[in-house]
Design an enzyme around this catalytic site. Structure first.
Site, PDB file in Angstrom:
ATOM      1  N   SER A 345       0.803  -1.234   0.000  1.00  0.00           N
ATOM      2  CA  SER A 345       0.000   0.000   0.000  1.00  0.00           C
ATOM      3  C   SER A 345       0.826   1.270   0.000  1.00  0.00           C
ATOM      4  CB  SER A 345      -0.940   0.009   1.207  1.00  0.00           C
ATOM      5  OG  SER A 345      -1.929  -0.994   1.060  1.00  0.00           O
ATOM      6  N   ASP A 369     -17.806   0.520  -0.154  1.00  0.00           N
ATOM      7  CA  ASP A 369     -16.977  -0.686  -0.046  1.00  0.00           C
ATOM      8  C   ASP A 369     -17.674  -1.719   0.829  1.00  0.00           C
ATOM      9  OD1 ASP A 369     -14.903  -2.567   0.140  1.00  0.00           O
ATOM     10  OD2 ASP A 369     -14.044  -1.518   1.885  1.00  0.00           O
ATOM     11  N   HIS A 391     -15.153  -0.824   4.340  1.00  0.00           N
ATOM     12  CA  HIS A 391     -15.094   0.464   5.026  1.00  0.00           C
ATOM     13  C   HIS A 391     -16.310   1.336   4.731  1.00  0.00           C
ATOM     14  CE1 HIS A 391     -10.675  -0.494   5.230  1.00  0.00           C
ATOM     15  NE2 HIS A 391     -10.854   0.033   6.429  1.00  0.00           N
TER      16      HIS A 391
END
Length: 630
Positions: A345, A369, A391
């Site tokens: 990430s 999401d 999320h």
């Protein structure tokens, strides 16, 4: 009776001068014969004298210069004087590589009689500890007609005493105080500073023998290798008088050697020591690279585990080398420049910038999401977010803060690998940074052509999805990650990293060390990414929040966790149950203070399991140490 007797005697004694029995001697003939013989002998003597005189005249007049030199060489010879190798220092003047006085056993005038030299060497092994590789190397040096060979450095007091007693046995050997390369902090700086070692056969064939005629060491890695020409110096020469046995009597004249130049690095050794301790004391394997964004100077470059570089100076033993070579921890690899890892990430800030700049996304664009992403029109594989439950509603800012994968799958697949690959190259991916150090790796930024040529397959949208979150085929070195982070800190100003600051107090200038700034990214794009990275560190739901709780300075950072083992869908396995070397890598990049960056860092901990839980806390300690003068 008497008369008869007398007559009888007289008659018998009478000589008949007309008789043939009498012959008169001619002395004149004998004199002539003798004279001829004497004259012939005189002629022979004269001829011999003329030959000898002619030869004498030839040697004394015509060949005078030649035999004068030959005569002088029988009693004198030129011996090279080795230069002192330049020192390597950190930015504070702390010595990282220097020379210390030792007692060495030297052989000189060795090309006079090679067999005598080898016999002396074999005899020497009775008192001096020399291994078979040592002897083979010395003989190889002697065959190169080197007139100064270091038989052994750092003699023990016992070896020195024994040789002194048996000195008469070795006419061309002598003891001399010399300087030996040493590293005060070997394991801490070995992958940056490097080390010197014996010149091997391949190197001998390419080196200038005039420069290396008096030394047997050469830089093998790191700064020692990269700046060999500056560090080595130039040898001098000394005229030595010897007796008929080749034993040194006195020095007649000398031209001093030109010593190597001292090199000062950008490295801050206290920071280097702190970074090494953070990894090593916790038993981690990995790398930390820290850069000054304003200069590109490498403040710290640590690769753990390290090894003792002093072992290589005089030739490492087979046992010690095999232990390093076969260790599962791979201490010989410089992870900072040669280790290739999925960036995970930590790649997201650059993906976000590219997406904003290419209008793939906007600050307002959001998705909901649910914990997974599915390719448009596909009924196949689901690409899952790291948080299985998702999320909820997230935009780019929120996705950076919580490191949401689903959002980046969405914008990455929409962007496509072509735009993504070209955009990431601007941040140093898929290319060598060009650091002034030996053996820097390249990393990998995959694209369609790469996959066709290396995997013999076409590029799929799923490959793009994986690349978007720094997984799949994409790889980067810790140095590249730190360099990319410095570009973020400078908002597009690209200053290539450098190890060396000055050589003999002269500022070292590099060509093209500043690349064209990334001016096509506007201020609003840089600001959005920076604010999201600050929130990732200081925001309550940020992935590095707990590591930097209470920090008195602002940090812009991004965590990363690189998955190494793919688990079947729905199968959850505790990290502790996996083998050590199958656990995820932990990564963290950051620059601070965010408003006026003084340092940019990249940390990777092999099999560290969590970027936020393991790598970020180490970054906090390192930044506290550097920014708060701890």
């Amino acid at each position: 009776m008497k008369k008869d007797s007398y007559l009888s005697f007289n008659e018998s004694s009478r000589i008949d001068i007309n008789s043939n029995e009498y012959e008169m001697r001619d002395y004149s003939i004998e004199k002539k014969l003798i004279r001829k013989r004497v004259n012939f002998l005189r002629a022979i003597i004269l001829l011999c004298f003329l030959v000898l005189f002619g030869r004498y005249a030839y040697l004394q007049i015509i060949e005078y210069d030649y035999y004068l030199d030959l005569s002088d060489n029988n009693r004198t010879y030129g011996e090279s004087i080795p230069p002192n190798r330049g020192e390597i220092l950190d930015r504070n003047g702390i010595t990282l590589a220097t020379n210390v006085p030792v007692v060495s056993l030297i052989s000189s005038y060795s090309d006079k009689n090679r067999q005598v030299f080898e016999d002396s060497l074999n005899l020497l092994t009775n008192w001096i500890d020399l291994t078979i590789p040592d002897i083979e190397y010395i003989v190889e040096q002697q065959k190169e007609n080197n007139n100064r060979i270091v038989i052994k450095s750092s003699l023990t007091s016992e070896e020195e005493a024994i040789f002194s007693i048996n000195r008469w046995r070795f006419p061309s050997f002598f003891i001399e105080k010399t300087l030996q390369r040493t590293y005060p902090y070997p394991e801490i700086v070995v992958h940056s500073v490097g080390y010197v070692g014996r010149i091997n056969r391949e190197e001998i064939e390419t080196l200038d023998k005039n420069i290396y005629r008096s030394t047997h060491l050469i830089g093998k890695s790191g700064i020692e290798k990269q700046y060999e020409d500056e560090l080595h110096g130039f040898p001098g020469i000394s005229e030595i008088e010897v007796n008929a046995r080749g034993i040194r009597i006195q020095e007649l004249s000398s031209v001093p050697a030109k010593n190597g130049k001292n090199i000062k690095l950008y490295m801050d050794f206290p920071l280097q020591l702190k970074a090494y301790s953070l990894l090593n004391d916790a038993g981690h394997r990995g790398s930390i690279v820290a850069i000054d964004p304003k200069t590109g100077g490498i403040l710290s470059m640590v690769s753990v585990p390290g090894y003792n570089s002093n072992l290589f100076v005089n030739g490492i033993s087979s046992k010690d080398y095999n232990e390093l070579l076969t260790s599962i921890k791979l201490p010989l690899i410089n992870r900072s420049i040669s280790g290739k890892y999925p960036p995970a990430s930590t790649i997201k800030p650059y993906i976000g910038l590219i997406a904003l700049n290419k209008n793939i996304t906007t600050p307002e664009f959001s998705i909901f999401d649910r914990g997974y992403f599915k390719l448009p029109g596909s009924r196949g594989k689901l690409f899952r977010n790291w948080k299985r439950t998702g999320h909820g509603r997230v935009n780019l800012f929120e996705s950076m803060k919580v490191s949401n994968d689903t959002y980046f799958f969405t914008i990455g697949v929409k962007m496509g690998i072509d735009i993504m690959s070209e955009g990431l190259k601007d941040f140093g991916y898929n290319q060598r940074v060009g650091l002034d150090i030996y053996n820097e790796g390249k990393g990998l930024m995959p694209d369609r052509q790469w996959k066709r040529e290396n995997k013999y397959e076409q590029w799929y949208p799923g490959d793009t999805a994986n690349t978007t979150i720094g997984q799949g085929y994409v790889l980067s070195t810790p140095l590249q990650m730190a360099y990319s982070t410095s570009i973020l800190a400078n908002k597009g100003l690209r200053i290539l990293p450098r190890m060396v600051d000055t050589i003999d107090d002269q500022k070292l200038e590099f060509e093209n060390d500043r690349l064209t700034p990334l001016k096509y990214y506007n201020d609003s794009e840089w600001d959005l990414i920076e604010k999201s990275m600050i929130e990732s560190v200081h925001g309550v739901s940020g992935t590095a929040y707990w590591a930097f709780l209470g920090a008195p300075y602002l940090v812009a950072g991004k965590t990363g966790t690189a998955q190494l083992v793919s688990l079947p869908p729905g199968q959850l396995t505790e990290e502790e149950e996996l083998e050590e070397y199958k656990k995820d890598h932990a990564l963290f990049i950051a620059y601070a203070p965010a408003e006026d960056p003084k340092i940019a860092i990249a940390i990777i901990i092999e099999n560290g399991t969590s970027g936020g839980g393991v790598a970020a806390p180490l970054a906090r300690e390192l930044l506290d140490f550097y920014l708060l003068d701890e």
